[in-house]
Design a protein around this motif. Structure first.
Motif, short mmCIF file in Angstrom:
data_model
loop_
_atom_site.label_atom_id
_atom_site.label_comp_id
_atom_site.label_asym_id
_atom_site.label_seq_id
_atom_site.Cartn_x
_atom_site.Cartn_y
_atom_site.Cartn_z
N GLN A 109 0.80 -1.22 0.00
CA GLN A 109 0.00 0.00 0.00
C GLN A 109 0.84 1.28 0.00
O GLN A 109 0.30 2.37 0.08
N ILE B 191 3.37 4.12 -1.82
CA ILE B 191 3.37 4.74 -3.14
C ILE B 191 4.75 4.57 -3.76
O ILE B 191 5.78 4.76 -3.11
N SER C 299 1.38 -3.46 -8.96
CA SER C 299 0.18 -4.14 -8.48
C SER C 299 0.56 -5.48 -7.84
O SER C 299 0.07 -5.82 -6.76
N PHE D 78 0.87 1.36 -4.80
CA PHE D 78 0.19 2.35 -5.64
C PHE D 78 1.25 3.00 -6.51
O PHE D 78 2.29 3.43 -6.02
N ILE E 86 -2.22 9.58 -10.32
CA ILE E 86 -2.35 8.53 -9.32
C ILE E 86 -3.80 8.06 -9.32
O ILE E 86 -4.69 8.79 -9.76
N GLU E 87 -4.03 6.87 -8.87
CA GLU E 87 -5.41 6.37 -8.76
C GLU E 87 -6.14 7.15 -7.67
O GLU E 87 -5.57 7.45 -6.62
N ALA F 237 -5.86 5.84 -4.12
CA ALA F 237 -4.62 6.18 -3.41
C ALA F 237 -4.66 7.61 -2.91
O ALA F 237 -4.24 7.91 -1.78
#
Length: 178
Positions: free
Chosen positions: A25, A27, A63, A68, A83-84, A87
Motif C-alpha cells: 500500500q 506509493i 500491483s 500504488f 495517481i489512482e 490512493a
C-alpha cells in the motif's frame, strides 16, 4: 522490439531491488523522459508508445507488489503526478485540475492517465520509493531519508535509470536506540 525486452528486464530488477524496502500500500513514483529513452533531449522528442509500454509494465509490477503507482509529469505541469483516486483518498492528497498532454506532462504521464482505472492528478506525494528514467528528478516526491538504488541494467533505451528508496529518520542522539 528491443525496448520491450529492456522494460521486462527492468521490471524484474524493480521487484528484486525494492522487495522488502517498501510496504504493501506504499506509493511508488515513476519519473520518465520518453525523449531520453529514444535518444533525444528531455522534453523534445516524446515517444508516447514508450510511455504506454513502460507504464503498462509498471502497473502490473507495482500491483503485484501491492503498491500504488504515481507517475510524475514534467515541469510544465509543475511535476504533478497521475495517481489512482483510491490512493489519493487513502493518503489525503489534494487533487488538482490538470490533464497531462504530450508536451505538458509527457508521454509517461499521458499513458498513466489513459491506463489507470480512475486517474486523478495531485501536486505532491510522499512515496517510499521510485524510479527515475532519463534524469527527471523524482526526489521531491520521495520521503526523507532517501537511499540511492543502483540498477545492474542502468539504461533504458538511451536513458539513465536510477532509483530511490527511503527509510525512517533516525531521531535522537548518542543515547538513542534504533
Amino acid at each position: 522490439m528491443e525496448i520491450e525486452l529492456e522494460i521486462d528486464r527492468l521490471m524484474g530488477e524493480i521487484e528484486d531491488l525494492f522487495q522488502g524496502k517498501v510496504d504493501s500500500q506504499d506509493i511508488f513514483v515513476l519519473g520518465c523522459s520518453t525523449s531520453e529513452m529514444a535518444g533525444g533531449k528531455i522534453g523534445k522528442a516524446s515517444r508516447p508508445e514508450y510511455g504506454k509500454l513502460l507504464v503498462n509494465a509498471l502497473i502490473k509490477t507495482t500491483s503485484k507488489m501491492g503498491l500504488f503507482l504515481a507517475v510524475q509529469g514534467c515541469e510544465h505541469i509543475n511535476r504533478s503526478l497521475v495517481i489512482e483516486r483510491q490512493a489519493a483518498k487513502k493518503y489525503g492528497l489534494e487533487i488538482v485540475s490538470v490533464v497531462p498532454a504530450l508536451h505538458a506532462g509527457g508521454g509517461s504521464a499521458v499513458a498513466a492517465y489513459q491506463l489507470f482505472k480512475d486517474p486523478v492528478m495531485v501536486e505532491h506525494v510522499q512515496a517510499s520509493a521510485g524510479i527515475d528514467i532519463g534524469d527527471t528528478h523524482i526526489g521531491m516526491h520521495i520521503k526523507h531519508v532517501q537511499i540511492p538504488v543502483r540498477f545492474k541494467h542502468n539504461q533504458l533505451g538511451f536513458a539513465r535509470v536510477n532509483g530511490l528508496s527511503s527509510r525512517p529518520k533516525l531521531i535522537g542522539g548518542e543515547r538513542a536506540n534504533y
